[in-house]
Write an enzyme that holds these catalytic residues in place. Structure first.
Site, short mmCIF file in Angstrom:
data_model
loop_
_atom_site.label_atom_id
_atom_site.label_comp_id
_atom_site.label_asym_id
_atom_site.label_seq_id
_atom_site.Cartn_x
_atom_site.Cartn_y
_atom_site.Cartn_z
CE1 TYR A 288 -3.29 2.97 0.86
CE2 TYR A 288 -1.85 3.36 2.74
CZ TYR A 288 -2.88 3.77 1.92
OH TYR A 288 -3.49 4.98 2.14
CE LYS B 253 -2.53 6.90 -1.34
NZ LYS B 253 -3.81 7.09 -2.10
CB ILE C 184 -4.62 -2.14 22.85
CG1 ILE C 184 -5.54 -1.01 23.32
CG2 ILE C 184 -3.27 -1.61 22.39
CD1 ILE C 184 -5.11 -0.40 24.63
P1 NAD Z 1 -12.12 5.02 1.59
O1 NAD Z 1 -11.85 3.58 1.30
O2 NAD Z 1 -13.23 5.38 2.50
O3 NAD Z 1 -12.35 5.81 0.23
C1 NAD Z 1 -11.76 5.44 -0.97
C2 NAD Z 1 -12.84 5.40 -2.02
O4 NAD Z 1 -12.22 5.05 -3.26
C3 NAD Z 1 -13.91 4.34 -1.74
O5 NAD Z 1 -15.21 4.90 -1.73
C4 NAD Z 1 -13.76 3.34 -2.88
O6 NAD Z 1 -15.01 2.80 -3.31
C5 NAD Z 1 -13.11 4.20 -3.95
N1 NAD Z 1 -12.37 3.40 -4.90
C6 NAD Z 1 -11.54 2.35 -4.63
N2 NAD Z 1 -11.06 1.83 -5.76
C7 NAD Z 1 -11.58 2.58 -6.77
C8 NAD Z 1 -11.46 2.53 -8.17
N3 NAD Z 1 -10.72 1.59 -8.78
N4 NAD Z 1 -12.14 3.44 -8.92
C9 NAD Z 1 -12.93 4.38 -8.33
N5 NAD Z 1 -13.09 4.46 -6.99
C10 NAD Z 1 -12.41 3.58 -6.22
O7 NAD Z 1 -10.76 5.62 2.13
P2 NAD Z 1 -10.47 7.04 2.81
O8 NAD Z 1 -10.10 6.77 4.22
O9 NAD Z 1 -11.53 8.00 2.51
O10 NAD Z 1 -9.15 7.44 2.04
C11 NAD Z 1 -9.18 8.39 0.98
C12 NAD Z 1 -7.78 8.58 0.46
O11 NAD Z 1 -6.93 9.01 1.51
C13 NAD Z 1 -7.15 7.31 -0.10
O12 NAD Z 1 -6.39 7.67 -1.23
C14 NAD Z 1 -6.26 6.83 1.02
O13 NAD Z 1 -5.18 6.09 0.50
C15 NAD Z 1 -5.82 8.14 1.62
N6 NAD Z 1 -5.45 8.07 3.04
C16 NAD Z 1 -6.41 7.87 4.00
C17 NAD Z 1 -6.03 7.83 5.33
C18 NAD Z 1 -7.03 7.64 6.44
O14 NAD Z 1 -6.64 7.66 7.60
N7 NAD Z 1 -8.33 7.48 6.17
C19 NAD Z 1 -4.67 7.98 5.70
C20 NAD Z 1 -3.74 8.17 4.69
C21 NAD Z 1 -4.14 8.23 3.36
#
Ligand code: NAD
Length: 328
Positions: free
Chosen positions: A154, A158, A210
Protein backbone atom coordinates in the site's frame (compact mmCIF):
# COMPACT_ATOMS: atom_id res chain seq x y z
CA UNK A 1 -15.95 25.69 -10.11
CA UNK A 2 -16.36 22.22 -11.60
CA UNK A 3 -14.64 19.76 -9.30
CA UNK A 4 -14.11 16.06 -9.90
CA UNK A 5 -13.72 14.12 -6.64
CA UNK A 6 -12.55 10.56 -7.17
CA UNK A 7 -13.32 8.22 -4.28
CA UNK A 8 -16.10 10.62 -3.28
CA UNK A 9 -18.27 7.80 -1.94
CA UNK A 10 -15.53 7.06 0.59
CA UNK A 11 -14.76 8.70 3.91
CA UNK A 12 -12.45 11.60 3.05
CA UNK A 13 -13.72 12.07 -0.51
CA UNK A 14 -17.30 12.04 0.83
CA UNK A 15 -16.56 14.91 3.22
CA UNK A 16 -14.72 16.81 0.50
CA UNK A 17 -17.57 16.45 -2.01
CA UNK A 18 -20.07 17.48 0.65
CA UNK A 19 -18.07 20.60 1.48
CA UNK A 20 -17.55 21.58 -2.16
CA UNK A 21 -21.28 21.16 -2.86
CA UNK A 22 -22.17 23.15 0.28
CA UNK A 23 -19.82 25.93 -0.86
CA UNK A 24 -21.66 26.21 -4.18
CA UNK A 25 -19.36 24.25 -6.48
CA UNK A 26 -20.47 21.78 -9.14
CA UNK A 27 -19.23 18.43 -7.94
CA UNK A 28 -18.89 15.19 -9.86
CA UNK A 29 -17.97 12.12 -7.84
CA UNK A 30 -16.33 9.14 -9.51
CA UNK A 31 -16.31 6.04 -7.33
CA UNK A 32 -16.66 2.32 -8.05
CA UNK A 33 -18.09 1.64 -4.56
CA UNK A 34 -15.41 -0.90 -3.87
CA UNK A 35 -16.68 -3.41 -1.28
CA UNK A 36 -13.59 -2.98 0.95
CA UNK A 37 -16.06 -2.07 3.70
CA UNK A 38 -19.84 -1.93 3.93
CA UNK A 39 -21.55 -0.06 1.12
CA UNK A 40 -24.13 1.44 3.47
CA UNK A 41 -21.52 3.98 4.58
CA UNK A 42 -20.91 4.93 0.95
CA UNK A 43 -24.65 5.41 0.49
CA UNK A 44 -24.64 7.82 3.44
CA UNK A 45 -21.61 9.63 1.99
CA UNK A 46 -23.36 10.09 -1.36
CA UNK A 47 -26.56 11.26 0.35
CA UNK A 48 -24.57 13.81 2.37
CA UNK A 49 -23.22 15.29 -0.88
CA UNK A 50 -26.65 15.33 -2.50
CA UNK A 51 -28.18 17.01 0.56
CA UNK A 52 -25.44 19.64 0.69
CA UNK A 53 -26.05 20.48 -2.96
CA UNK A 54 -29.84 20.60 -2.47
CA UNK A 55 -29.46 22.89 0.57
CA UNK A 56 -27.07 25.27 -1.18
CA UNK A 57 -26.19 26.62 -4.61
CA UNK A 58 -23.92 23.77 -5.67
CA UNK A 59 -24.67 20.63 -7.67
CA UNK A 60 -23.73 17.02 -7.11
CA UNK A 61 -23.55 14.12 -9.55
CA UNK A 62 -22.49 10.60 -8.71
CA UNK A 63 -20.84 8.47 -11.40
CA UNK A 64 -20.37 4.80 -10.62
CA UNK A 65 -17.10 4.04 -12.38
CA UNK A 66 -13.49 3.07 -12.04
CA UNK A 67 -10.34 5.19 -12.13
CA UNK A 68 -8.78 2.33 -14.11
CA UNK A 69 -11.18 3.17 -16.97
CA UNK A 70 -9.01 5.67 -18.90
CA UNK A 71 -11.77 6.63 -21.34
CA UNK A 72 -14.25 7.47 -18.58
CA UNK A 73 -11.60 9.36 -16.63
CA UNK A 74 -10.69 11.41 -19.72
CA UNK A 75 -14.34 12.32 -20.31
CA UNK A 76 -14.88 13.43 -16.72
CA UNK A 77 -11.66 15.43 -16.44
CA UNK A 78 -12.60 17.28 -19.65
CA UNK A 79 -15.38 19.06 -17.71
CA UNK A 80 -13.38 19.71 -14.53
CA UNK A 81 -11.46 22.76 -13.31
CA UNK A 82 -10.00 20.88 -10.34
CA UNK A 83 -9.45 17.19 -9.62
CA UNK A 84 -9.33 15.96 -6.03
CA UNK A 85 -8.12 12.38 -6.29
CA UNK A 86 -9.08 10.42 -3.17
CA UNK A 87 -9.94 7.06 -4.76
CA UNK A 88 -7.61 4.29 -3.70
CA UNK A 89 -7.46 0.76 -2.62
CA UNK A 90 -6.90 1.56 1.04
CA UNK A 91 -5.59 -0.58 3.88
CA UNK A 92 -2.07 -1.55 4.85
CA UNK A 93 -2.73 -5.12 6.01
CA UNK A 94 -4.86 -6.25 3.03
CA UNK A 95 -2.24 -4.89 0.62
CA UNK A 96 0.14 -7.62 1.77
CA UNK A 97 -2.32 -10.19 0.38
CA UNK A 98 -3.00 -8.58 -2.99
CA UNK A 99 -0.22 -6.13 -3.95
CA UNK A 100 -1.00 -6.14 -7.67
CA UNK A 101 -4.49 -4.73 -7.14
CA UNK A 102 -2.98 -1.85 -5.16
CA UNK A 103 -0.66 -1.14 -8.06
CA UNK A 104 -3.47 -1.23 -10.63
CA UNK A 105 -5.83 1.06 -8.70
CA UNK A 106 -3.44 3.36 -6.88
CA UNK A 107 -0.73 3.76 -9.51
CA UNK A 108 -2.34 3.07 -12.91
CA UNK A 109 -5.57 4.78 -11.82
CA UNK A 110 -3.60 7.88 -10.78
CA UNK A 111 -1.72 7.86 -14.10
CA UNK A 112 -5.02 7.83 -15.99
CA UNK A 113 -6.05 10.97 -14.11
CA UNK A 114 -2.68 12.66 -14.52
CA UNK A 115 -2.66 12.07 -18.28
CA UNK A 116 -6.15 13.53 -18.60
CA UNK A 117 -5.32 16.50 -16.33
CA UNK A 118 -2.19 17.26 -18.34
CA UNK A 119 -4.08 17.08 -21.64
CA UNK A 120 -6.95 19.26 -20.39
CA UNK A 121 -4.74 21.79 -18.61
CA UNK A 122 -6.80 21.81 -15.41
CA UNK A 123 -6.31 24.32 -12.58
CA UNK A 124 -4.92 21.83 -10.06
CA UNK A 125 -4.63 18.11 -9.31
CA UNK A 126 -4.71 17.35 -5.59
CA UNK A 127 -4.15 13.78 -4.48
CA UNK A 128 -4.40 11.90 -1.23
CA UNK A 129 -1.11 10.37 -0.23
CA UNK A 130 -0.23 8.77 3.07
CA UNK A 131 2.15 8.68 6.00
CA UNK A 132 2.76 5.08 4.86
CA UNK A 133 5.21 6.39 2.25
CA UNK A 134 7.81 6.92 5.01
CA UNK A 135 8.20 3.40 6.39
CA UNK A 136 10.39 2.82 9.42
CA UNK A 137 11.28 6.16 11.03
CA UNK A 138 14.91 7.20 11.04
CA UNK A 139 13.84 10.16 13.14
CA UNK A 140 10.55 11.65 14.30
CA UNK A 141 8.54 13.61 13.59
CA UNK A 142 8.74 12.82 9.88
CA UNK A 143 9.36 15.91 7.83
CA UNK A 144 9.02 15.74 4.06
CA UNK A 145 12.80 15.28 3.68
CA UNK A 146 12.68 12.02 5.64
CA UNK A 147 13.66 9.00 3.46
CA UNK A 148 10.69 7.25 1.86
CA UNK A 149 11.07 3.49 2.31
CA UNK A 150 7.54 2.09 2.56
CA UNK A 151 7.15 -1.25 4.30
CA UNK A 152 3.86 -2.31 2.69
CA UNK A 153 2.60 -2.65 -0.89
CA UNK A 154 0.00 0.00 0.00
CA UNK A 155 2.71 2.48 1.02
CA UNK A 156 4.74 1.66 -2.09
CA UNK A 157 1.73 2.29 -4.33
CA UNK A 158 0.97 5.64 -2.68
CA UNK A 159 4.61 6.70 -3.02
CA UNK A 160 4.70 5.76 -6.71
CA UNK A 161 1.46 7.67 -7.33
CA UNK A 162 2.62 10.84 -5.60
CA UNK A 163 6.01 10.70 -7.35
CA UNK A 164 4.18 10.56 -10.69
CA UNK A 165 2.09 13.58 -9.67
CA UNK A 166 5.21 15.57 -8.75
CA UNK A 167 6.97 14.45 -11.94
CA UNK A 168 4.01 15.58 -14.07
CA UNK A 169 4.19 18.91 -12.31
CA UNK A 170 7.89 19.20 -13.16
CA UNK A 171 7.78 17.90 -16.72
CA UNK A 172 4.37 19.11 -17.94
CA UNK A 173 3.81 22.11 -15.67
CA UNK A 174 0.71 20.45 -14.24
CA UNK A 175 -0.16 22.10 -10.90
CA UNK A 176 -0.21 19.03 -8.67
CA UNK A 177 -0.01 18.58 -4.91
CA UNK A 178 0.10 15.41 -2.80
CA UNK A 179 -1.19 15.59 0.76
CA UNK A 180 0.25 12.89 3.01
CA UNK A 181 -2.54 12.16 5.46
CA UNK A 182 -1.84 10.79 8.93
CA UNK A 183 -4.65 8.53 10.27
CA UNK A 184 -7.79 10.54 9.60
CA UNK A 185 -10.89 10.06 11.75
CA UNK A 186 -14.36 11.53 12.18
CA UNK A 187 -18.02 10.97 11.27
CA UNK A 188 -18.63 8.22 8.69
CA UNK A 189 -15.05 7.00 9.04
CA UNK A 190 -14.16 3.54 7.77
CA UNK A 191 -15.66 1.11 10.29
CA UNK A 192 -12.51 -0.99 10.64
CA UNK A 193 -10.39 1.74 12.25
CA UNK A 194 -9.17 1.78 15.86
CA UNK A 195 -11.28 4.76 16.95
CA UNK A 196 -14.59 3.38 15.63
CA UNK A 197 -13.81 0.01 17.20
CA UNK A 198 -12.91 1.48 20.60
CA UNK A 199 -16.05 3.65 20.62
CA UNK A 200 -18.29 0.78 19.61
CA UNK A 201 -16.89 -1.63 22.18
CA UNK A 202 -17.09 0.90 25.01
CA UNK A 203 -20.72 1.68 24.08
CA UNK A 204 -21.50 -2.01 24.45
CA UNK A 205 -19.78 -2.40 27.80
CA UNK A 206 -16.82 -4.24 26.26
CA UNK A 207 -13.18 -3.29 26.90
CA UNK A 208 -11.33 -1.75 23.94
CA UNK A 209 -8.86 -4.22 22.36
CA UNK A 210 -5.33 -2.93 21.73
CA UNK A 211 -3.02 -4.84 19.37
CA UNK A 212 0.49 -4.89 20.86
CA UNK A 213 1.47 -3.08 24.06
CA UNK A 214 -0.34 0.12 23.10
CA UNK A 215 2.82 2.23 22.96
CA UNK A 216 2.47 2.62 19.20
CA UNK A 217 1.95 6.31 18.45
CA UNK A 218 -0.19 8.05 15.84
CA UNK A 219 -1.19 11.54 14.77
CA UNK A 220 -4.95 11.08 14.70
CA UNK A 221 -6.11 13.85 12.40
CA UNK A 222 -9.68 15.12 12.58
CA UNK A 223 -11.48 15.08 9.24
CA UNK A 224 -12.35 18.80 9.32
CA UNK A 225 -8.66 19.73 9.54
CA UNK A 226 -7.96 17.57 6.49
CA UNK A 227 -10.83 19.18 4.58
CA UNK A 228 -9.56 22.68 5.43
CA UNK A 229 -6.11 21.81 4.07
CA UNK A 230 -7.70 20.66 0.81
CA UNK A 231 -9.83 23.81 0.58
CA UNK A 232 -6.82 26.11 0.59
CA UNK A 233 -5.57 24.40 -2.58
CA UNK A 234 -8.43 25.91 -4.58
CA UNK A 235 -6.49 29.19 -4.47
CA UNK A 236 -2.99 28.53 -3.21
CA UNK A 237 -0.26 27.62 -5.71
CA UNK A 238 2.75 27.72 -3.34
CA UNK A 239 2.76 23.93 -2.87
CA UNK A 240 2.52 22.94 -6.53
CA UNK A 241 4.86 20.06 -7.34
CA UNK A 242 5.22 19.07 -3.69
CA UNK A 243 4.16 16.48 -1.17
CA UNK A 244 3.06 17.86 2.23
CA UNK A 245 2.34 16.23 5.56
CA UNK A 246 -1.18 16.73 6.88
CA UNK A 247 -1.32 15.46 10.45
CA UNK A 248 -2.43 16.61 13.84
CA UNK A 249 -0.07 18.24 16.28
CA UNK A 250 -1.40 15.93 18.98
CA UNK A 251 0.70 12.74 18.73
CA UNK A 252 -0.52 10.07 21.16
CA UNK A 253 -0.04 6.42 22.10
CA UNK A 254 -2.79 3.99 21.15
CA UNK A 255 -3.34 3.09 24.79
CA UNK A 256 -3.82 6.78 25.63
CA UNK A 257 -6.38 7.03 22.85
CA UNK A 258 -8.19 3.94 24.16
CA UNK A 259 -8.12 5.38 27.68
CA UNK A 260 -9.50 8.73 26.49
CA UNK A 261 -12.39 7.03 24.68
CA UNK A 262 -13.05 4.65 27.57
CA UNK A 263 -13.07 7.57 30.03
CA UNK A 264 -15.53 9.55 27.88
CA UNK A 265 -17.94 6.59 27.53
CA UNK A 266 -17.53 4.08 30.37
CA UNK A 267 -14.66 4.74 32.85
CA UNK A 268 -15.22 1.40 34.62
CA UNK A 269 -13.98 -0.65 31.66
CA UNK A 270 -10.50 -2.23 31.49
CA UNK A 271 -8.23 -2.22 28.44
CA UNK A 272 -7.46 -5.56 26.73
CA UNK A 273 -4.19 -6.32 24.89
CA UNK A 274 -3.80 -8.78 21.98
CA UNK A 275 -1.00 -9.73 19.60
CA UNK A 276 0.27 -6.97 17.32
CA UNK A 277 -0.06 -7.07 13.49
CA UNK A 278 3.34 -6.97 11.75
CA UNK A 279 2.33 -4.66 8.88
CA UNK A 280 1.27 -1.90 11.30
CA UNK A 281 3.68 1.00 11.70
CA UNK A 282 5.14 1.36 15.20
CA UNK A 283 5.13 5.14 15.21
CA UNK A 284 3.88 7.84 12.89
CA UNK A 285 4.24 11.50 13.69
CA UNK A 286 4.04 14.40 11.25
CA UNK A 287 6.04 17.57 11.14
CA UNK A 288 3.54 19.95 9.55
CA UNK A 289 5.78 23.01 9.19
CA UNK A 290 5.71 22.88 5.39
CA UNK A 291 1.90 22.81 5.25
CA UNK A 292 1.75 25.56 7.88
CA UNK A 293 4.12 27.75 5.91
CA UNK A 294 2.71 27.15 2.41
CA UNK A 295 -0.99 26.58 3.10
CA UNK A 296 -1.50 28.24 6.48
CA UNK A 297 -2.43 24.79 7.76
CA UNK A 298 -3.55 25.04 11.38
CA UNK A 299 -5.23 21.89 12.73
CA UNK A 300 -7.38 23.00 15.60
CA UNK A 301 -8.93 19.78 16.92
CA UNK A 302 -7.15 18.14 19.85
CA UNK A 303 -7.70 14.40 20.18
CA UNK A 304 -10.01 15.02 23.13
CA UNK A 305 -12.21 17.40 21.12
CA UNK A 306 -12.15 15.27 17.98
CA UNK A 307 -13.03 12.10 19.88
CA UNK A 308 -15.84 13.91 21.72
CA UNK A 309 -17.28 15.10 18.40
CA UNK A 310 -16.99 11.63 16.92
CA UNK A 311 -18.73 10.10 19.96
CA UNK A 312 -21.59 12.63 19.61
CA UNK A 313 -21.97 11.73 15.95
CA UNK A 314 -21.74 8.01 16.77
CA UNK A 315 -24.58 8.27 19.27
CA UNK A 316 -26.80 10.05 16.73
CA UNK A 317 -26.04 7.52 13.99
CA UNK A 318 -25.64 4.41 16.09
CA UNK A 319 -28.60 2.55 14.56
CA UNK A 320 -27.02 2.21 11.12
CA UNK A 321 -23.29 2.72 11.83
CA UNK A 322 -22.72 0.45 14.81
CA UNK A 323 -23.65 -2.82 13.04
CA UNK A 324 -21.09 -2.00 10.36
CA UNK A 325 -18.35 -1.50 12.94
CA UNK A 326 -19.32 -4.72 14.73
CA UNK A 327 -19.07 -6.80 11.58
CA UNK A 328 -15.80 -5.24 10.31
P1 NAD B 1 -12.12 5.02 1.59
O1 NAD B 1 -11.85 3.58 1.30
O2 NAD B 1 -13.23 5.38 2.50
O3 NAD B 1 -12.35 5.81 0.23
C1 NAD B 1 -11.76 5.44 -0.97
C2 NAD B 1 -12.84 5.40 -2.02
O4 NAD B 1 -12.22 5.05 -3.26
C3 NAD B 1 -13.91 4.34 -1.74
O5 NAD B 1 -15.21 4.90 -1.73
C4 NAD B 1 -13.76 3.34 -2.88
O6 NAD B 1 -15.01 2.80 -3.31
C5 NAD B 1 -13.11 4.20 -3.95
N1 NAD B 1 -12.37 3.40 -4.90
C6 NAD B 1 -11.54 2.35 -4.63
N2 NAD B 1 -11.06 1.83 -5.76
C7 NAD B 1 -11.58 2.58 -6.77
C8 NAD B 1 -11.46 2.53 -8.17
N3 NAD B 1 -10.72 1.59 -8.78
N4 NAD B 1 -12.14 3.44 -8.92
C9 NAD B 1 -12.93 4.38 -8.33
N5 NAD B 1 -13.09 4.46 -6.99
C10 NAD B 1 -12.41 3.58 -6.22
O7 NAD B 1 -10.76 5.62 2.13
P2 NAD B 1 -10.47 7.04 2.81
O8 NAD B 1 -10.10 6.77 4.22
O9 NAD B 1 -11.53 8.00 2.51
O10 NAD B 1 -9.15 7.44 2.04
C11 NAD B 1 -9.18 8.39 0.98
C12 NAD B 1 -7.78 8.58 0.46
O11 NAD B 1 -6.93 9.01 1.51
C13 NAD B 1 -7.15 7.31 -0.10
O12 NAD B 1 -6.39 7.67 -1.23
C14 NAD B 1 -6.26 6.83 1.02
O13 NAD B 1 -5.18 6.09 0.50
C15 NAD B 1 -5.82 8.14 1.62
N6 NAD B 1 -5.45 8.07 3.04
C16 NAD B 1 -6.41 7.87 4.00
C17 NAD B 1 -6.03 7.83 5.33
C18 NAD B 1 -7.03 7.64 6.44
O14 NAD B 1 -6.64 7.66 7.60
N7 NAD B 1 -8.33 7.48 6.17
C19 NAD B 1 -4.67 7.98 5.70
C20 NAD B 1 -3.74 8.17 4.69
C21 NAD B 1 -4.14 8.23 3.36
Amino acid sequence: MHILVTGGAGFIGGHLAQRFAADGHDVVVLDNRDPFYDLDIKRHNIEAGQTAAADGDGSYEFIAGDVRDAELVTDLVADADYVYHQAAQAGVRPSVKDPRKYDEVNVDGTLNLLDACRDEGIERFVMASSSSVYGKPQYLPYDEEHPTTPVSPYGASKLAAERYACAYSEVYDLPAVALRYFTVYGPRMRPNMAISNFVSRCHNGEPPVIYGDGTQTRDFTYIEDVIEANMTLLDEDAADGMALNIGSTDNIEIKTLATEIRDQIDPDLDLVYEERHDADAEHTHAATDRAEELLGYDPDHTIREGVARFIDWYRENRDWYEPLVRQS
